[in-house]
Write an enzyme that holds these catalytic residues in place. Structure first.
Site, PDB file in Angstrom:
ATOM      1  N   GLU A   1       0.853  -1.202   0.000  1.00  0.00           N
ATOM      2  CA  GLU A   1       0.000   0.000   0.000  1.00  0.00           C
ATOM      3  C   GLU A   1       0.881   1.242   0.000  1.00  0.00           C
ATOM      4  O   GLU A   1       1.942   1.268   0.637  1.00  0.00           O
ATOM      5  CB  GLU A   1      -0.900  -0.020   1.234  1.00  0.00           C
ATOM      6  CG  GLU A   1      -1.962   1.055   1.286  1.00  0.00           C
ATOM      7  CD  GLU A   1      -2.964   0.798   2.415  1.00  0.00           C
ATOM      8  OE1 GLU A   1      -3.467  -0.345   2.534  1.00  0.00           O
ATOM      9  OE2 GLU A   1      -3.227   1.747   3.186  1.00  0.00           O
TER      10      GLU A   1
ATOM     11  N   ASP B   1       0.207   5.319   0.643  1.00  0.00           N
ATOM     12  CA  ASP B   1      -0.870   6.148   1.207  1.00  0.00           C
ATOM     13  C   ASP B   1      -0.613   7.643   1.173  1.00  0.00           C
ATOM     14  O   ASP B   1       0.437   8.111   1.614  1.00  0.00           O
ATOM     15  CB  ASP B   1      -1.050   5.836   2.710  1.00  0.00           C
ATOM     16  CG  ASP B   1      -1.698   4.503   2.973  1.00  0.00           C
ATOM     17  OD1 ASP B   1      -2.286   3.935   2.064  1.00  0.00           O
ATOM     18  OD2 ASP B   1      -1.602   4.040   4.128  1.00  0.00           O
TER      19      ASP B   1
ATOM     20  N   GLU C   1      -3.041  10.364   3.181  1.00  0.00           N
ATOM     21  CA  GLU C   1      -4.240  10.571   3.988  1.00  0.00           C
ATOM     22  C   GLU C   1      -4.228  12.012   4.480  1.00  0.00           C
ATOM     23  O   GLU C   1      -3.190  12.517   4.920  1.00  0.00           O
ATOM     24  CB  GLU C   1      -4.296   9.613   5.189  1.00  0.00           C
ATOM     25  CG  GLU C   1      -4.598   8.182   4.811  1.00  0.00           C
ATOM     26  CD  GLU C   1      -4.861   7.306   6.032  1.00  0.00           C
ATOM     27  OE1 GLU C   1      -5.814   6.524   6.003  1.00  0.00           O
ATOM     28  OE2 GLU C   1      -4.088   7.418   7.010  1.00  0.00           O
TER      29      GLU C   1
ATOM     30  N   HIS D   1      -0.686  12.923   5.778  1.00  0.00           N
ATOM     31  CA  HIS D   1      -0.099  11.728   6.382  1.00  0.00           C
ATOM     32  C   HIS D   1       0.283  10.781   5.236  1.00  0.00           C
ATOM     33  O   HIS D   1      -0.535  10.499   4.370  1.00  0.00           O
ATOM     34  CB  HIS D   1      -1.161  11.101   7.286  1.00  0.00           C
ATOM     35  CG  HIS D   1      -0.787   9.802   7.919  1.00  0.00           C
ATOM     36  ND1 HIS D   1      -0.342   9.705   9.210  1.00  0.00           N
ATOM     37  CD2 HIS D   1      -0.823   8.530   7.440  1.00  0.00           C
ATOM     38  CE1 HIS D   1      -0.118   8.435   9.511  1.00  0.00           C
ATOM     39  NE2 HIS D   1      -0.398   7.698   8.449  1.00  0.00           N
ATOM     40  N   THR D   2       1.534  10.316   5.209  1.00  0.00           N
ATOM     41  CA  THR D   2       1.975   9.364   4.189  1.00  0.00           C
ATOM     42  C   THR D   2       2.467   8.088   4.863  1.00  0.00           C
ATOM     43  O   THR D   2       2.964   8.118   5.994  1.00  0.00           O
ATOM     44  CB  THR D   2       3.104   9.937   3.307  1.00  0.00           C
ATOM     45  OG1 THR D   2       4.284  10.126   4.108  1.00  0.00           O
ATOM     46  CG2 THR D   2       2.690  11.265   2.681  1.00  0.00           C
TER      47      THR D   2
ATOM     48  N   GLU E   1       5.377   6.064   8.789  1.00  0.00           N
ATOM     49  CA  GLU E   1       4.636   7.308   8.633  1.00  0.00           C
ATOM     50  C   GLU E   1       5.560   8.524   8.543  1.00  0.00           C
ATOM     51  O   GLU E   1       6.524   8.643   9.309  1.00  0.00           O
ATOM     52  CB  GLU E   1       3.683   7.514   9.814  1.00  0.00           C
ATOM     53  CG  GLU E   1       2.655   6.402   9.988  1.00  0.00           C
ATOM     54  CD  GLU E   1       3.128   5.267  10.889  1.00  0.00           C
ATOM     55  OE1 GLU E   1       4.339   5.209  11.192  1.00  0.00           O
ATOM     56  OE2 GLU E   1       2.286   4.443  11.287  1.00  0.00           O
TER      57      GLU E   1
ATOM     58  N   GLY F   1      -5.312  13.136  18.205  1.00  0.00           N
ATOM     59  CA  GLY F   1      -5.431  11.831  18.852  1.00  0.00           C
ATOM     60  C   GLY F   1      -6.833  11.486  19.302  1.00  0.00           C
ATOM     61  O   GLY F   1      -7.024  10.654  20.186  1.00  0.00           O
TER      62      GLY F   1
ATOM     63  N   ARG G   1       9.945   5.296  19.699  1.00  0.00           N
ATOM     64  CA  ARG G   1       9.073   4.281  19.109  1.00  0.00           C
ATOM     65  C   ARG G   1       9.861   3.024  18.751  1.00  0.00           C
ATOM     66  O   ARG G   1       9.311   1.924  18.712  1.00  0.00           O
ATOM     67  CB  ARG G   1       8.412   4.868  17.869  1.00  0.00           C
ATOM     68  CG  ARG G   1       7.420   3.948  17.189  1.00  0.00           C
ATOM     69  CD  ARG G   1       6.803   4.678  16.021  1.00  0.00           C
ATOM     70  NE  ARG G   1       5.965   3.820  15.218  1.00  0.00           N
ATOM     71  CZ  ARG G   1       5.425   4.189  14.066  1.00  0.00           C
ATOM     72  NH1 ARG G   1       5.658   5.403  13.595  1.00  0.00           N
ATOM     73  NH2 ARG G   1       4.675   3.364  13.389  1.00  0.00           N
TER      74      ARG G   1
END
Length: 294
Positions: free
Chosen positions: A108, A110, A112, A125-126, A137, A206, A282
């Site tokens: 995919e 993206d 967005e 947002h990619t 992201e 969020g 993260r």
């Protein structure tokens, strides 16, 4: 030496102006009517093809959103679409425009667009998924109001790289790094999809800001779709060879030249607001391997 440095300074000063002017400099090719390339897939009448196929709109209200998909599947291509996003208070809404294959190990690519309160910037947002794995992201603000007019959002996808561009300005490049063990989308044909839907459980701050249904219906508009692409049908590609160097398939080996690299750096320096490759919290065990290259 002095003239070279002053000309470099002038180039740097003029670069933002050139980028702002790019939308008006881009030559648009005549596009097929939408009903030739796309079919509305859901929304119970909330998606419409208008103006003899030149315009497509998606709408969202409290009952449902809407969406469409391409009739063709593609395995590599240069895909352009002009979008005008939901105006006003669009908080809680998401307009998704992406390429995707099917199955549990899907690929995919993206775009967005995360809505926001009136006056606050949209977040672009990619993400790139390969063999069912995403978590790649990068997010951006835009250097214009994406609700005031149509702007061109492009995906260049060839065997070596994926380039996301806005009005001809590249904002992100994802290179094929299979040699470092990073899966790359290159074997699964993908359709083009778009949808407008309610995501107020996560999209705006969020999920803190909820959709204001008194503003509904929310509408996003599309025009001037163009695909220089390899259509996949019955197990074969319309491109004779993915190594073709003919001018019509020059995008199959296209890469960023030095001017495009400068524009990419400009966009990332000034407008990128999140990059997974910088998020050490993260990834405490170490950043993903594709993050090690510039």
């Amino acid at each position: 030496m002095g003239s070279t440095s002053s000309s470099s300074v002038l180039s740097i000063l003029l670069l933002p102006l050139l980028i702002l002017l790019l939308p008006s400099m881009i030559i648009t090719t005549s596009a097929n009517p939408f009903h030739q390339d796309f079919e509305i897939t859901w929304g119970d009448g909330r998606a419409k093809i208008l103006n003899e196929g030149e315009l497509l709109t998606l709408s969202l209200n409290e009952a449902s959103g809407s969406g469409f998909q391409s009739k063709n599947e593609y395995l590599f291509g240069k895909i352009d679409m002009q979008l005008k996003l939901v105006p006003g208070n669009s908080a809680g809404t998401v307009t998704a425009y992406y390429l995707s294959s099917k199955g549990s190990a899907w690929d995919e690519i993206d775009f967005e667009f995360l809505g926001n309160l009136s006056g606050d910037p949209y977040i672009l947002h990619t993400n790139v998924f390969s063999q069912g794995k995403g978590n790649r992201e990068q997010q951006f603000y835009l250097w214009f109001d994406p609700t005031a007019d149509f702007h061109t959002y492009s995906i260049l996808w060839n065997p070596q790289r994926i380039i996301f561009s806005v009005d001809g300005t590249p904002i992100r490049e994802f290179k094929n790094m299979e040699s470092s063990g990073v899966p790359f989308p290159k074997n699964q044909p993908m359709r083009i999809y778009s949808s407008l839907w309610n995501a107020d459980d996560w999209a705006t701050r969020g999920g803190l800001v909820k959709t204001d249904w008194t503003q509904a219906p929310f509408t996003a508009s599309y025009m001037n779709f163009n695909a220089d692409a390899c259509v996949w049908s019955s197990g074969s590609s319309s491109c004779a060879s993915t190594s073709s160097t003919s001018s019509s398939n020059s995008w199959l080996s296209q890469e960023l030249d030095s001017a495009s690299q400068e524009r990419l750096q400009w966009a990332q320096k000034n407008y990128m607001i999140y990059n997974y490759c910088s998020d050490t919290q993260r990834f405490p065990q170490g950043l993903p391997p594709e993050c090690s290259t510039s």
